[in-house]
Design a protein around this motif. Structure first.
Motif, short mmCIF file in Angstrom:
data_model
loop_
_atom_site.label_atom_id
_atom_site.label_comp_id
_atom_site.label_asym_id
_atom_site.label_seq_id
_atom_site.Cartn_x
_atom_site.Cartn_y
_atom_site.Cartn_z
N THR A 83 -13.62 -30.78 -30.08
CA THR A 83 -14.24 -31.91 -30.76
C THR A 83 -15.14 -32.63 -29.76
O THR A 83 -15.37 -32.15 -28.67
N ASN A 84 -15.63 -33.79 -30.14
CA ASN A 84 -16.44 -34.59 -29.23
C ASN A 84 -15.64 -35.67 -28.53
O ASN A 84 -16.21 -36.55 -27.88
N TRP A 85 -14.31 -35.64 -28.65
CA TRP A 85 -13.47 -36.67 -28.05
C TRP A 85 -13.51 -36.59 -26.53
O TRP A 85 -13.48 -35.51 -25.94
N ARG A 86 -13.56 -37.77 -25.89
CA ARG A 86 -13.54 -37.87 -24.44
C ARG A 86 -12.91 -39.20 -24.05
O ARG A 86 -13.05 -40.19 -24.76
N GLN B 143 -7.95 -37.48 -34.85
CA GLN B 143 -9.16 -36.88 -34.28
C GLN B 143 -8.90 -35.51 -33.66
O GLN B 143 -9.83 -34.84 -33.24
N ALA B 144 -7.64 -35.11 -33.58
CA ALA B 144 -7.28 -33.89 -32.87
C ALA B 144 -7.61 -32.64 -33.69
O ALA B 144 -7.46 -32.62 -34.91
N TYR B 145 -8.04 -31.60 -32.99
CA TYR B 145 -8.29 -30.31 -33.63
C TYR B 145 -6.97 -29.66 -34.03
O TYR B 145 -6.85 -29.09 -35.11
N ASP B 146 -5.98 -29.73 -33.14
CA ASP B 146 -4.67 -29.16 -33.39
C ASP B 146 -3.66 -30.31 -33.49
O ASP B 146 -3.35 -30.95 -32.50
N LYS B 147 -3.16 -30.56 -34.68
CA LYS B 147 -2.26 -31.69 -34.89
C LYS B 147 -0.90 -31.46 -34.24
O LYS B 147 -0.19 -32.42 -33.91
N VAL B 148 -0.51 -30.20 -34.03
CA VAL B 148 0.77 -29.89 -33.42
C VAL B 148 0.70 -30.01 -31.91
O VAL B 148 1.62 -30.50 -31.26
N ALA B 149 -0.41 -29.54 -31.33
CA ALA B 149 -0.57 -29.56 -29.87
C ALA B 149 -1.94 -30.14 -29.53
O ALA B 149 -2.86 -29.42 -29.17
#
Length: 211
Positions: free
Chosen positions: A62-65, A95-101
């Motif tokens: 994602t674009n998260w930083r 905002q996470a790509y992987d909600k589990v990890a």
């Protein structure tokens, strides 16, 4: 080995006796949870050295930083010093790509800055195994000058390798196979590239091409 160096270790909680090694990631599994980091620096000089530690985390999916608060640190002479330890930064679940990890696609980049703001040491830690990473286009840019190439990216890039088209006879790169991050331009001393087409390859784009 350089006199001032940085290192990062990433560990996961071992939830069962037959888990894989702590630094091995198995995507889509609970093994990617409870991730912690340890950052340390080493100083092989015979005097203490003071630096500013800057740590940033990027989610390559994602674009998260996020940038952690800067720290003023001292590396004792001829020793290694733990500089920071704690939970690996990760994006909020929404905002996470992987909600589990959510930290499973997070890359951590650390720098030591000298008194004048110059980068003295860098180190980055990437999720593993690399073959399972879906890396974004870093939008790599090269600024070729007299005796140097300035390299920068808009997204993280791993193992950027510079070369030239055709024969490389007489061509020398002062550094290569770089991990690059936004806002951290690296300047590479070069010889023999005048009039040559400079190409680049990186993890996820292994075929070298003109940038």
């Amino acid at each position: 080995m350089k006199p001032i160096t940085l290192g990062i270790r990433r560990e996961i909680a071992k939830n069962r006796p037959n888990d894989r090694p702590r630094n091995f990631y198995e995507y889509g599994s609970f093994q990617s949870r409870e991730v912690t980091l340890s950052i340390w620096g080493s100083n092989s000089n015979h005097v203490d050295r003071k630096f500013t530690l800057k740590v940033s985390a990027y989610d390559i999916a994602t674009n998260w930083r996020v940038d952690l608060p800067e720290q003023q640190i001292t590396l004792g002479e001829n020793r290694s010093t733990e500089l920071w330890s704690g939970k690996c930064p990760e994006p909020p679940l929404d905002q996470a790509y992987d909600k589990v990890a959510p930290s499973g696609t997070v890359v951590v980049h650390a720098k030591l800055l000298g008194e004048n703001g110059e980068v003295v040491a860098r180190f980055s830690d990437w999720p593993q195994p690399y073959k399972l990473l879906d890396l974004p286009n870093p939008n790599l840019k090269l600024d070729i000058g007299e005796g140097e190439i300035r390299v920068n990216v808009e997204r993280p890039a791993k193992g950027v390798s510079l070369s030239v088209e055709g024969s490389d006879e007489g061509v020398e790169f002062g550094d290569n196979s770089l991990d690059l991050f936004p806002g951290d331009t690296q300047v590479i001393e070069v010889k023999g590239v005048a009039g040559r087409v400079v190409t680049a390859a990186w993890l996820g784009q292994e075929r070298a091409g003109q940038v």
